[in-house]
Structures are given as C-alpha cells and as structure tokens.
Scaffold this motif. Structure first.
Motif, PDB file in Angstrom:
ATOM      1  N   PRO A 147      30.498  58.438  27.215  1.00 47.91           N
ATOM      2  CA  PRO A 147      29.783  58.764  28.637  1.00 47.91           C
ATOM      3  C   PRO A 147      30.912  58.467  29.816  1.00 47.91           C
ATOM      4  O   PRO A 147      31.909  58.026  29.369  1.00 47.91           O
ATOM      5  N   ASN A 148      30.441  59.094  30.932  1.00 47.98           N
ATOM      6  CA  ASN A 148      30.939  59.094  31.939  1.00 47.98           C
ATOM      7  C   ASN A 148      32.530  59.413  32.037  1.00 47.98           C
ATOM      8  O   ASN A 148      33.502  58.798  32.760  1.00 47.98           O
ATOM      9  N   GLY A 149      32.683  60.371  31.094  1.00 49.72           N
ATOM     10  CA  GLY A 149      34.207  61.431  31.241  1.00 49.72           C
ATOM     11  C   GLY A 149      35.276  60.360  30.513  1.00 49.72           C
ATOM     12  O   GLY A 149      36.383  60.717  30.643  1.00 49.72           O
ATOM     13  N   MET A 150      34.636  59.312  29.846  1.00 50.54           N
ATOM     14  CA  MET A 150      35.857  58.410  29.087  1.00 50.54           C
ATOM     15  C   MET A 150      36.588  59.335  28.063  1.00 50.54           C
ATOM     16  O   MET A 150      36.054  60.088  27.119  1.00 50.54           O
ATOM     17  N   THR A 151      37.565  58.646  27.702  1.00 53.33           N
ATOM     18  CA  THR A 151      38.383  59.068  26.412  1.00 53.33           C
ATOM     19  C   THR A 151      37.794  58.456  25.309  1.00 53.33           C
ATOM     20  O   THR A 151      37.133  57.537  25.612  1.00 53.33           O
ATOM     21  N   GLY A 152      38.037  58.977  24.052  1.00 50.69           N
ATOM     22  CA  GLY A 152      37.600  58.104  22.930  1.00 50.69           C
ATOM     23  C   GLY A 152      38.403  56.773  22.946  1.00 50.69           C
ATOM     24  O   GLY A 152      37.320  55.556  22.637  1.00 50.69           O
ATOM     25  N   TRP A 153      39.539  56.501  23.255  1.00 52.56           N
ATOM     26  CA  TRP A 153      40.129  55.294  23.168  1.00 52.56           C
ATOM     27  C   TRP A 153      39.634  54.163  24.398  1.00 52.56           C
ATOM     28  O   TRP A 153      39.358  53.091  24.123  1.00 52.56           O
ATOM     29  N   GLU A 154      39.134  54.989  25.554  1.00 59.05           N
ATOM     30  CA  GLU A 154      38.671  54.016  26.605  1.00 59.05           C
ATOM     31  C   GLU A 154      37.240  53.748  26.118  1.00 59.05           C
ATOM     32  O   GLU A 154      36.966  52.704  26.471  1.00 59.05           O
ATOM     33  N   PHE A 155      36.567  54.660  25.381  1.00 65.95           N
ATOM     34  CA  PHE A 155      35.144  54.268  24.777  1.00 65.95           C
ATOM     35  C   PHE A 155      35.306  53.136  23.960  1.00 65.95           C
ATOM     36  O   PHE A 155      34.335  52.051  23.756  1.00 65.95           O
ATOM     37  N   PHE A 156      36.201  53.306  23.136  1.00 62.26           N
ATOM     38  CA  PHE A 156      36.689  52.212  22.094  1.00 62.26           C
ATOM     39  C   PHE A 156      36.618  50.926  22.653  1.00 62.26           C
ATOM     40  O   PHE A 156      36.099  49.915  22.440  1.00 62.26           O
ATOM     41  N   ASP A 157      37.718  50.610  23.601  1.00 64.42           N
ATOM     42  CA  ASP A 157      37.834  49.357  24.223  1.00 64.42           C
ATOM     43  C   ASP A 157      36.623  48.785  24.883  1.00 64.42           C
ATOM     44  O   ASP A 157      36.299  47.774  24.966  1.00 64.42           O
ATOM     45  N   ASN A 163      46.053  51.077  15.246  1.00 62.15           N
ATOM     46  CA  ASN A 163      45.855  50.661  16.559  1.00 62.15           C
ATOM     47  C   ASN A 163      44.471  50.133  16.448  1.00 62.15           C
ATOM     48  O   ASN A 163      44.097  48.811  17.321  1.00 62.15           O
ATOM     49  N   ILE A 164      43.580  50.678  15.774  1.00 59.30           N
ATOM     50  CA  ILE A 164      42.064  49.970  15.890  1.00 59.30           C
ATOM     51  C   ILE A 164      42.100  48.742  15.126  1.00 59.30           C
ATOM     52  O   ILE A 164      41.672  47.517  15.863  1.00 59.30           O
ATOM     53  N   ALA A 165      42.889  48.311  14.148  1.00 55.61           N
ATOM     54  CA  ALA A 165      42.795  47.151  13.464  1.00 55.61           C
ATOM     55  C   ALA A 165      43.791  46.300  14.537  1.00 55.61           C
ATOM     56  O   ALA A 165      43.430  44.932  14.460  1.00 55.61           O
ATOM     57  N   GLN A 166      44.595  46.626  15.111  1.00 58.94           N
ATOM     58  CA  GLN A 166      45.510  45.780  15.941  1.00 58.94           C
ATOM     59  C   GLN A 166      44.460  45.407  17.198  1.00 58.94           C
ATOM     60  O   GLN A 166      44.806  44.054  17.552  1.00 58.94           O
ATOM     61  N   LYS A 167      43.834  46.227  17.668  1.00 59.86           N
ATOM     62  CA  LYS A 167      43.009  45.883  19.064  1.00 59.86           C
ATOM     63  C   LYS A 167      41.666  44.972  18.324  1.00 59.86           C
ATOM     64  O   LYS A 167      41.467  44.050  19.175  1.00 59.86           O
ATOM     65  N   VAL A 168      41.371  45.283  17.321  1.00 62.64           N
ATOM     66  CA  VAL A 168      40.398  44.252  16.778  1.00 62.64           C
ATOM     67  C   VAL A 168      40.812  42.820  16.303  1.00 62.64           C
ATOM     68  O   VAL A 168      40.355  41.995  16.642  1.00 62.64           O
TER      69      VAL A 168
END
Length: 389
Positions: free
Chosen positions: A331-341, A18-23
């Motif tokens: 920060p701000n209660g984000m999930t890891g994936w939200e912070f990634f994006d 997923n990381i590779a695809q998003k990038v």
C-alpha cells in the motif's frame, strides 16, 4: 590451486538473514509480543498418520533379515516409482516408470539437474522467482536472462535461452499457468531446442481446471523435465523426498537426457533411504490421500482468511486460491522492506519482502498460508484494523 570464483558473483543472501535479524531485534525490545509468522514457506502441520505408520513399518522392516533393505536402486524404490506412475495415469498422463527418478527433494534436484547442461547454456528465469534458481546457475557461471513477463509470462521470440525455468503454481506469486500459455512455452522450447525445467512443487494446491503437470501439454515430453516435491503435498519438508521426471523422448545434440540422468544418479548418489521411501508409499493410499488433503484444506482456509482481509481493505493481490502464497501490492507506494517494517512494528506480522524474489518485486510482498490457523485468522484481523486506520 584453482577454485570456483563464480561464488564471488553471488548476491549476499540477505533476505532471510535480514528478516531474522529484524525480528530478533524487535522481540528483544518487546519480549511479551506474540509474532504472527506468515513469511516462511514451511508446513506447520504434522505428517499424516498413515505416513507415520508407514515410516514405523520401514524401521521395523530393517530389524528383520527377511525384510531388511540395504542399498536401493539409485533411481528409486520400484514400488514407489510405480505408485507415482499410477498417480499420473489417473490424471490421464502416460509415463514410462523408468522416466521417474526418486530424489531427496525438489530443492536438491533443481541444482543437481544442471549437471546435464553445459556451463555456456543461457538460462531464462521468470521473475519474481525462487532465488535458488538464480544462485545455482551463478555458481556454475551461466549467463542468466532475468525475464519479467508479468504474472503469467509468455515467450518473447527475440530471446533465445537454452534453459527455461517455469514454476507453476508459482513461488512467490501463487499464479498458475493456463494450458494455453503453457502450450506456448512448450511450442517455443521445441522450436528453439530449449529445455524447460518445470517446478511443480505446489501442484497439490490447484483446485481449478488448470494443469498440474507440464506433461498434460502435447509436445512436453520432447522439451521438458518435471521436478516435484512431497514437502508441500504431504508435509515432507523435514523428511526430504521428491521425484524428477526425465522423459526418454527428450534428446538434445544427439544425447538422450534420460540416459545421461541415469548415469548421473548411479554415479553421484546411493539413492534415498528405504525408510523414507517406504513412508512415502502411504501418500498414494486412499486413506493417506484423505489425510494429506485434509492438511492442505487447512492451509487453503488460511489463504481465505488472508484474502478476505485484503479484499476488505482493497489491496490488489494474486495467488491464494490455487497456491499457498499470496503476492500483494504494497500500500501507499511502499517498498517490500518498508511494508515489512510497518507490519512488524505495528501488528507483529512477519511476511517476505518482494525484493527477495527479484528486482521486479520491489513494491510487492509475499504472505505464506502455512502458519497456525488461529494465528492466521488473527493476522487477517490485524491487517484490516491497521490498513483501515
């Protein structure tokens, strides 16, 4: 025909895919943007000059009859085993050289070592954890206790695992177990006949007075196997070499695990390349140590850049000082994936969402300190500018 249906129980390996695809999608839309890669736990600096010279010597040795080597002992090249033994002796740890087994890398051994244990063995994995611990046991059909005991977990007397994974310094959190906590685990394992699989791949990053080996702890030889790697110590991620310590004192159900492992290795492998083992000999020379320690100093400086940035914006984290990873609260209660994006789209920083290391990491994020120093410094600056907005 029957096949291993436990493979169908594996969770999809979506994390890095997923990381590779998003990038990939982002870069196609923004081809001129430079990416700041703080995600993967792979080294970026080349092998030490002493190691390169020793590898060349190993190749040259194979060109002459008097220095040619065919099959080596499956358990490892004796001079290398002795060099490892001497390194432990310098730390005050007395090891029998025959208890040291040279391997093709810690990742391989973490899976192969499971051949010593019944498929009905119950496994405790302290999460967040290296995902391969889970997958290797799912493939064998073992019951897994997913244990979230915090950053420095302590034994729960109500749990009764047969196998216990401990990674210290930890991947992904970067935390290191103290002697007191590690002694609690050793005592627990000895009292319950459990076996600890101790992953010490990142021990070279420890700078404080903390245990680098489980065999610093009294009683460990009767309950623990230690698996080590040259990948992060000396940059062997692409060269592949490590070692495993199985003490002859470790006995379960009247079986000596050391003897079992000798039989396993002499049956299932033909050993590791002489050339690679010859190269690794340089790691233990005075000059070789200076060179790989200089590389580690670069990665530790990278950690300082990132820690300073997180301190400036008030984000809580662990790791960084004694390990090449920083595990932070999103920060701000984000999930890891939200912070990634958020990081990818706003400042082109690539990290790793905490969900990839277990459910307890949902609101965490891992930054790796193995990147290019200038990129890491710039990533720290961008983090501050973004999170101060």
């Amino acid at each position: 025909m029957k096949i291993n249906h436990h493979y169908s129980e594996l969770q999809d390996s979506y994390l890095f895919a997923n990381i590779a695809q998003k990038v990939k999608v982002y870069q196609e839309a923004h081809p001129d943007q430079h990416m700041y890669r703080m995600g993967i736990g792979d080294v970026s600096l080349p092998l030490a000059p002493s190691v390169i010279a020793a590898l060349h010597q190993g190749v040259d040795d194979q060109a002459h009859q008097e220095t040619f080597h065919g099959y080596l002992p499956e358990v490892g090249y004796q001079p290398l085993r002795e060099a490892i033994q001497n390194e432990y002796a310098a730390q005050g740890i007395d090891l029998d050289v025959n208890d040291i087994f040279v391997s093709s890398g810690a990742s391989d051994e973490l899976g192969d070592i499971l051949h010593l244990f019944d498929r009905d063995a119950v496994v405790m994995i302290m999460e967040p954890a290296y995902p391969a611990y889970v997958d290797a046991n799912v493939m064998d059909g073992r019951k897994i206790i997913h244990y979230d005991g915090g950053v420095l977990p302590k034994p729960d007397p109500d749990l009764h695992p047969d196998l216990i994974y401990i990674c210290s310094p930890n991947n992904p959190t970067g935390s290191v177990m103290t002697r007191e906590v590690l002694k609690e685990w050793v005592d627990f394992a000895n009292a319950t006949d459990a076996v600890i699989i101790f992953d010490a791949a990142y021990k070279a990053f420890i700078e404080e007075d903390l245990p680098k080996s489980i065999f610093e702890i009294e009683g460990a030889k009767t309950c623990a196997i230690e698996i080590c790697s040259f990948s992060k110590t000396a940059g062997f991620t692409g060269t592949r070499l490590g070692y495993t310590i199985v003490p002859h004192e470790l006995v379960r159900e009247d079986m000596v695990l050391h003897d079992m492992w000798v039989r396993n290795r002499t049956t299932r492998t033909n050993g590791v390349s002489y050339i690679i083992q010859r190269g690794a000999m340089a790691i233990f020379t005075e000059q070789g140590k200076k060179e790989w320690q200089a590389n580690i100093a670069v990665y530790k400086q990278n950690a300082k850049y990132l820690m300073a940035a997180l301190d400036e914006v008030g984000i809580t984290y662990v790791g960084g000082k004694n390990a090449p990873y920083i595990w932070l609260d999103c920060p701000n209660g984000m999930t890891g994936w939200e912070f990634f994006d958020y990081l990818l789209n706003e400042v082109q920083i690539i990290g790793t969402p905490g969900e990839g290391f277990g459910a307890c990491g949902e609101h965490n994020f891992r930054l790796s300190c193995f990147g290019d120093p200038e990129d890491t410094k710039e990533a720290g600056r961008r983090l501050v500018a973004l999170l101060k907005k």
